[in-house]
Scaffold this motif. Structure first.
Motif, PDB file in Angstrom:
ATOM      1  N   LEU A 191      36.043  -0.096 -14.691  1.00  0.00           N
ATOM      2  CA  LEU A 191      37.497  -0.171 -14.609  1.00  0.00           C
ATOM      3  C   LEU A 191      38.107  -0.412 -15.987  1.00  0.00           C
ATOM      4  O   LEU A 191      39.124   0.170 -16.338  1.00  0.00           O
ATOM      5  CB  LEU A 191      37.900  -1.278 -13.639  1.00  0.00           C
ATOM      6  N   ALA A 192      37.451  -1.227 -16.796  1.00  0.00           N
ATOM      7  CA  ALA A 192      37.951  -1.534 -18.147  1.00  0.00           C
ATOM      8  C   ALA A 192      37.704  -0.390 -19.123  1.00  0.00           C
ATOM      9  O   ALA A 192      38.579  -0.056 -19.922  1.00  0.00           O
ATOM     10  CB  ALA A 192      37.288  -2.812 -18.668  1.00  0.00           C
ATOM     11  N   ARG A 193      36.541   0.248 -19.070  1.00  0.00           N
ATOM     12  CA  ARG A 193      36.180   1.271 -20.063  1.00  0.00           C
ATOM     13  C   ARG A 193      36.656   2.680 -19.721  1.00  0.00           C
ATOM     14  O   ARG A 193      36.980   3.448 -20.610  1.00  0.00           O
ATOM     15  CB  ARG A 193      34.665   1.296 -20.262  1.00  0.00           C
ATOM     16  N   TRP A 194      36.649   3.017 -18.436  1.00  0.00           N
ATOM     17  CA  TRP A 194      37.000   4.382 -18.024  1.00  0.00           C
ATOM     18  C   TRP A 194      38.001   4.362 -16.865  1.00  0.00           C
ATOM     19  O   TRP A 194      37.728   4.907 -15.780  1.00  0.00           O
ATOM     20  CB  TRP A 194      35.743   5.155 -17.618  1.00  0.00           C
ATOM     21  N   PRO A 195      39.172   3.776 -17.048  1.00  0.00           N
ATOM     22  CA  PRO A 195      40.130   3.680 -15.933  1.00  0.00           C
ATOM     23  C   PRO A 195      40.582   5.045 -15.399  1.00  0.00           C
ATOM     24  O   PRO A 195      40.891   5.168 -14.214  1.00  0.00           O
ATOM     25  CB  PRO A 195      41.300   2.894 -16.525  1.00  0.00           C
ATOM     26  N   ASP A 196      40.595   6.067 -16.244  1.00  0.00           N
ATOM     27  CA  ASP A 196      40.993   7.403 -15.792  1.00  0.00           C
ATOM     28  C   ASP A 196      39.986   8.007 -14.815  1.00  0.00           C
ATOM     29  O   ASP A 196      40.287   8.982 -14.135  1.00  0.00           O
ATOM     30  CB  ASP A 196      41.129   8.362 -16.981  1.00  0.00           C
ATOM     31  N   TYR A 197      38.781   7.452 -14.778  1.00  0.00           N
ATOM     32  CA  TYR A 197      37.701   7.998 -13.960  1.00  0.00           C
ATOM     33  C   TYR A 197      37.430   7.172 -12.702  1.00  0.00           C
ATOM     34  O   TYR A 197      36.414   7.358 -12.049  1.00  0.00           O
ATOM     35  CB  TYR A 197      36.414   8.083 -14.794  1.00  0.00           C
ATOM     36  N   PHE A 198      38.332   6.265 -12.378  1.00  0.00           N
ATOM     37  CA  PHE A 198      38.115   5.370 -11.237  1.00  0.00           C
ATOM     38  C   PHE A 198      39.344   5.449 -10.340  1.00  0.00           C
ATOM     39  O   PHE A 198      40.412   4.953 -10.680  1.00  0.00           O
ATOM     40  CB  PHE A 198      37.914   3.948 -11.761  1.00  0.00           C
ATOM     41  N   HIS A 199      39.192   6.093  -9.179  1.00  0.00           N
ATOM     42  CA  HIS A 199      40.312   6.301  -8.253  1.00  0.00           C
ATOM     43  C   HIS A 199      39.935   5.903  -6.836  1.00  0.00           C
ATOM     44  O   HIS A 199      38.765   5.933  -6.462  1.00  0.00           O
ATOM     45  CB  HIS A 199      40.754   7.766  -8.277  1.00  0.00           C
ATOM     46  N   VAL A 200      40.959   5.579  -6.077  1.00  0.00           N
ATOM     47  CA  VAL A 200      40.782   5.188  -4.689  1.00  0.00           C
ATOM     48  C   VAL A 200      41.713   6.028  -3.819  1.00  0.00           C
ATOM     49  O   VAL A 200      42.795   6.427  -4.260  1.00  0.00           O
ATOM     50  CB  VAL A 200      41.076   3.667  -4.525  1.00  0.00           C
ATOM     51  N   ALA A 201      41.255   6.317  -2.617  1.00  0.00           N
ATOM     52  CA  ALA A 201      42.094   7.009  -1.631  1.00  0.00           C
ATOM     53  C   ALA A 201      42.469   5.993  -0.571  1.00  0.00           C
ATOM     54  O   ALA A 201      41.608   5.280  -0.049  1.00  0.00           O
ATOM     55  CB  ALA A 201      41.327   8.170  -1.008  1.00  0.00           C
ATOM     56  N   GLU A 202      43.763   5.926  -0.262  1.00  0.00           N
ATOM     57  CA  GLU A 202      44.280   4.968   0.709  1.00  0.00           C
ATOM     58  C   GLU A 202      44.932   5.670   1.886  1.00  0.00           C
ATOM     59  O   GLU A 202      45.627   6.668   1.711  1.00  0.00           O
ATOM     60  CB  GLU A 202      45.357   4.083   0.071  1.00  0.00           C
ATOM     61  N   ALA A 203      44.719   5.093   3.047  1.00  0.00           N
ATOM     62  CA  ALA A 203      45.395   5.547   4.264  1.00  0.00           C
ATOM     63  C   ALA A 203      46.684   4.746   4.412  1.00  0.00           C
ATOM     64  O   ALA A 203      46.874   3.739   3.726  1.00  0.00           O
ATOM     65  CB  ALA A 203      44.487   5.314   5.467  1.00  0.00           C
ATOM     66  N   PRO A 204      47.560   5.159   5.302  1.00  0.00           N
ATOM     67  CA  PRO A 204      48.737   4.330   5.584  1.00  0.00           C
ATOM     68  C   PRO A 204      48.285   2.911   5.964  1.00  0.00           C
ATOM     69  O   PRO A 204      47.253   2.734   6.604  1.00  0.00           O
ATOM     70  CB  PRO A 204      49.399   5.041   6.764  1.00  0.00           C
TER      71      PRO A 204
END
Length: 174
Positions: A36-49
């Motif tokens: 998360l600190a080094r590669w924030p552009d490469y760490f994503h989450v998908a959220e439901a309602p």
């Protein structure tokens, strides 16, 4: 409706249910924090309602010269959200960041040799088996190093398979 956004620190306390699948590699908290600190552009989450985490992707960019590449460290989707092409969307996001922002030559990932559903999905996304890594998973199960060439690799040299398997100590990157 699904929302895909950058992973944040709060998500570390909410994403454990997604990791319950026996094929999902899990890591200690400091490992996730370092990504998360080094590669924030490469760490994503998908959220439901309702802000329920459906899945996530975690990766990085590494290498030198023609080995400069995006790497998928983990991509996983909770069982109840599978078969909705969510992993495909997350993979495309990481590929686009690798290609357009970091100008990588390819994206690679490792997958258990026994995980046929994942291997088939990656093949549909354009990945090929580059090499087999003997006893990659816990010193027991082989892993497949799969790659997909990006626009910078015009001749697709990064996808030419190796003729022999390798051992984990022969890997170039961690």
């Amino acid at each position: 409706m699904t929302t895909i956004r950058r992973f944040c620190c709060e998500d570390l306390l909410r994403f454990a249910p997604v990791n319950f699948d026996h094929l999902t590699e899990t890591f200690n908290m400091s490992f996730y924090m370092s990504y998360l600190a080094r590669w924030p552009d490469y760490f994503h989450v998908a959220e439901a309602p309702g802000n329920r985490i459906m899945g996530y992707i975690m990766g990085k960019v590494e290498g030198q010269g023609e080995s400069w590449h995006g790497h998928v460290t983990a991509v996983t989707v909770a069982c109840e959200y599978r078969r909705q092409q969510l992993a495909k969307k997350l993979m495309h996001l990481l590929e686009d960041i690798s290609d357009k922002i970091d100008k990588a030559y390819f994206v690679d990932l490792f997958v258990r040799a026994s995980n046929m559903p994942a291997i088939k999905m990656y093949e549909k996304l354009g990945y090929v088996v580059y090499r087999r890594v003997l006893r990659y998973y816990s010193g027991e199960e082989d892993g497949l190093d799969m790659r997909k060439a990006l626009s910078r690799d015009v001749e697709k040299k990064s996808m030419i398979p190796l003729k022999r398997p390798i051992t984990p100590d022969e890997l170039e990157y961690d």
